[in-house]
Design a protein around this motif. Structure first.
Motif, mmCIF file in Angstrom:
data_model
loop_
_atom_site.group_PDB
_atom_site.id
_atom_site.type_symbol
_atom_site.label_atom_id
_atom_site.label_comp_id
_atom_site.label_asym_id
_atom_site.label_seq_id
_atom_site.Cartn_x
_atom_site.Cartn_y
_atom_site.Cartn_z
ATOM 1 N N UNK A 125 0.808 -1.197 0.135
ATOM 2 C CA UNK A 125 0.000 -0.028 0.122
ATOM 3 C C UNK A 125 0.746 1.412 -0.069
ATOM 4 N N UNK A 126 0.194 2.327 0.296
ATOM 5 C CA UNK A 126 1.094 3.663 0.529
ATOM 6 C C UNK A 126 0.924 4.339 1.760
ATOM 7 N N UNK A 127 0.559 3.531 2.513
ATOM 8 C CA UNK A 127 0.752 4.106 4.216
ATOM 9 C C UNK A 127 2.385 3.790 4.377
ATOM 10 N N UNK A 128 2.783 4.649 5.607
ATOM 11 C CA UNK A 128 4.209 4.867 5.892
ATOM 12 C C UNK A 128 4.963 3.599 5.865
ATOM 13 N N UNK A 129 4.450 2.705 6.615
ATOM 14 C CA UNK A 129 4.943 1.343 6.622
ATOM 15 C C UNK A 129 5.155 0.735 5.465
ATOM 16 N N UNK A 130 4.327 0.659 4.573
ATOM 17 C CA UNK A 130 4.534 0.026 3.097
ATOM 18 C C UNK A 130 5.534 0.969 2.316
ATOM 19 N N UNK A 131 5.410 2.206 2.392
ATOM 20 C CA UNK A 131 6.346 3.005 1.644
ATOM 21 C C UNK A 131 7.745 2.911 2.078
#
Length: 427
Positions: A292-298
């Protein structure tokens, strides 16, 4: 357009699309080269930019939507990279142009052959058709830029010696295995009444000499050294490699980082340096598919890019990466991975202002983000932490791509300890 299925094109497929849009490939042939596409599909690049709408079936058609991204280098010069229909119109009807397919750097014998063809029947106009691919060449092979330079030198020589009108054209060409249409057919679409593969006319002696170039060094080593010493010299040559490097671009969407990164990678490849491009959007489709594009995924996406880049550099290659990489912690992790692999590391901040990035937006992402349709969008609903440790800072709102590439090359040369690397055309 939002309800129409999309197909992300590979570099080879982008070459085919460019041919079709320029009138050198029929829409039906393009559809046939894209197995599994539905009757109507939007064709996009790796950045999900909608480039064209393709309709298959009896009324096959291809409708342009957005311009294809270009890069720098002689193969991208508008003077040579022209649509087939424009070249054909420029040549006019009724002439008998000979088309010489320059698929390899011309040998001295090839130059003589070309001169004979240029002065023969129908030799008043000569088309030098240079197949160029978006994908990187095989190791040791002359790439698109070098092939175009060699063809342009041949063009000047032919014009001086024969007085013929010589037209050099860069033809996007992914290879015969990608389509049922031959390069000779494509040459006809550009206006050549007959196509002559220049390399196919070589004498057996020249063909054998070209094929045996790779053996020349080994034979020289064998002549200089006794067998045991020769084996050790050859082994050392095969295992030798330079210290690799990671060139890591960061910046907002639309900042121009991918454009500069692609141009840099192409120039380094053209200089014979082993270069791997890890573009942010392309990586999302493969290495980080499903994130995804949440902070952890980024952060995970950036770390994966950094890991692969470090592997490339560890083996002497140059990795050029261009994700958004909005967080300082993620960029620091990439630096750590590169340095742990013993590689040079260069952080390039493409600092183009947000308002310029929005104005350039080809995909309408900023507008959708401001409308609340895209959550966690960097610069709008998710922060971008500007790097305080960038080795190079360029703003493409007032620095041309060529100058930005030159700036990065100069900085990379300083890291590698090679003064000439900062100069385009470095052998």
């Amino acid at each position: 357009m939002t309800d129409t299925p999309a197909r992300v094109l590979t570099d080879d497929e982008l070459d085919l699309l460019e041919l079709a849009l320029g009138g050198a490939l029929a829409p039906a042939d393009l559809a046939a080269a894209l197995p599994g596409v539905p009757p109507e599909v939007v064709l996009t690049d790796a950045e999900n930019t909608p480039l064209a709408r393709l309709t298959s079936g009896p009324s096959a058609a291809v409708e342009p939507l957005k311009p294809l991204a270009a890069a720098i280098g002689p193969q991208w010069d508008d003077a040579v990279r022209r649509p087939a229909r424009d070249v054909r119109t420029d040549l006019g009807a009724g002439a008998d142009e000979v088309g010489l397919l320059v698929t390899e750097p011309p040998t001295r014998e090839d130059v003589e052959t070309a001169a004979a063809l240029a002065t023969g029947p129908g030799g008043g106009t000569v088309l030098l058709l240079v197949p160029v691919a978006r994908r990187a060449p095989e190791p040791g092979a002359v790439g698109a830029a070098g092939l175009v330079r060699a063809a342009q030198a041949l063009a000047g020589d032919l014009a001086d010696r024969t007085g013929a009108r010589v037209v050099t054209v860069a033809v996007p060409w992914p290879g015969a295995d990608r389509t049922a249409v031959s390069l000779a057919d494509v040459a006809g679409a550009y206006g050549a009444r007959r196509a002559e593969p220049l390399a196919a006319r070589r004498s057996p002696a020249t063909a054998d000499a070209v094929a045996g170039l790779a053996r020349v060094r080994e034979e020289a080593v064998a002549a200089l050294y006794p067998p045991a010493s020769a084996a050790e010299v050859n082994r050392a040559t095969r295992s030798a490699h330079r210290r690799g490097a990671v060139v890591f671009f960061t910046g907002l969407s639309g900042s121009g980082k991918s454009t500069v990164a692609r141009a840099l990678a192409a120039e380094l490849d053209d200089d014979g340096l082993r270069t791997t491009l890890l573009d942010g959007d392309a990586v999302r489709h493969h290495l980080s598919k499903g994130l995804g594009f949440d902070r952890a995924s980024r952060e995970l996406n950036v770390e994966r890019i950094g890991y692969v880049a470090a592997l490339v550099a560890e083996h002497g290659g140059i990795a050029v990466a261009a994700p958004i990489a909005p967080f300082a912690s993620g960029r620091a992790r990439v630096r750590e991975l590169a340095e742990a692999a013993g590689a040079h590391y260069l952080l390039v901040h493409v600092s183009t202002p947000l308002e310029v990035c929005e104005a350039r937006d080809r995909k309408g992402l900023y507008a959708r983000a401001r409308a609340g349709e895209i959550p966690d969008f960097t610069g709008i609903s998710s922060p971008y932490e500007e790097p305080a440790d960038a080795d190079v800072v360029v703003d493409t709102s007032h620095v041309p791509v060529e100058e930005a590439v030159r700036t990065v090359r100069t900085a990379l040369a300083a890291r590698l300890g090679e003064e000439d690397l900062g100069r385009p055309g470095h052998p």
